[in-house]
Design an enzyme around this catalytic site. Sequence first.
Site, PDB file in Angstrom:
ATOM      1  N   ARG A 179       0.834  -1.208   0.000  1.00 16.97           N
ATOM      2  CA  ARG A 179       0.000   0.000   0.000  1.00 16.97           C
ATOM      3  C   ARG A 179       0.865   1.253   0.000  1.00 16.97           C
ATOM      4  NH1 ARG A 179      -4.441   0.011   4.493  1.00 16.97           N
ATOM      5  NH2 ARG A 179      -4.975   1.950   3.434  1.00 16.97           N
ATOM      6  N   CYS A 241      -1.061   6.321   8.699  1.00 19.21           N
ATOM      7  CA  CYS A 241      -1.420   4.974   8.251  1.00 19.21           C
ATOM      8  C   CYS A 241      -2.577   5.111   7.272  1.00 19.21           C
ATOM      9  CB  CYS A 241      -1.766   4.078   9.440  1.00 19.21           C
ATOM     10  SG  CYS A 241      -3.159   4.658  10.441  1.00 19.21           S
TER      11      CYS A 241
END
Length: 283
Positions: A179, A241
């Site tokens: 990611r 995050c």
Amino acid sequence: MPPLITPDELAAIAGEADVRILDVTYFLDDPDGTTARRGFEDGHIPAARFLPMGRLADPDSDLPMTLPPADHFAHALSEAGVGHADRIVLYDRSPLHSAARVWWLLTLFGAKSVSLLDGGLDAWKAAGHPVMLGAAGAPEAPGLFLAEPDLARVRSLREVRTHVEAGDAQIVDARSPGRFAGAGAEPEPRPGVEPGHMPGALNLPYSKLFAADGRWKSPAAIAEAFAAAGVDPARPMVATCGSGITACVLAFGAERIGGMMPVYDGSWTEWGSDPSTPKAKDV
């Protein structure tokens, strides 16, 4: 209480009047906490209460899990029978290690003593301690939680953009390498969020801070993980995050090794969906 408590240490104090044990399990695909609550009822630490993490988020935000107003947070904790001066022990059963998020919230809002149960419910059971079935009873009386925010522990989109432009803080991303890279191998789970990372960010996947059995690594091993990711705890840091949950794992890890790591609360969900923010990809 220490920031990290063992099952045996918790068992020794669990019956004391000012100890509050909270199951704060959260799953990404369970925003209202239905699945997490069912898991609590299938087995929990005696005297524990289930606190849905969704109650600790800003109800007026378009983002999935952001810092609530102080009065909202204080009401949620007081309603759960928790006071700001209580000794609070948190655990979860989530791969996200969601207890770290609630540790960050409680610490930010002025709780006096907050600990994470090292290894969570699995460690509790492995140590031979009992579990209870069914729903927890309602608190005997509301708590008195007085929320006093310490905003040095949080960063906004504007503040992080300034850090990125100035290069005056290490932006540390807790997401997986796929990611973080944003190259298409691991797509973003939320629609409308562009893949990638903030220019100049460092990648320290939150899973690197845990042993195989789910317990936290030692401070020395955490320091090694930070160093391997190129992060210097002595310099300014900001954790980010996907939605502000696992960034709190890095924040807790930083404090274990003597650092202080504010959390970018909107994280990549906010940054990646804003067309005006710069995005980098590893090709």
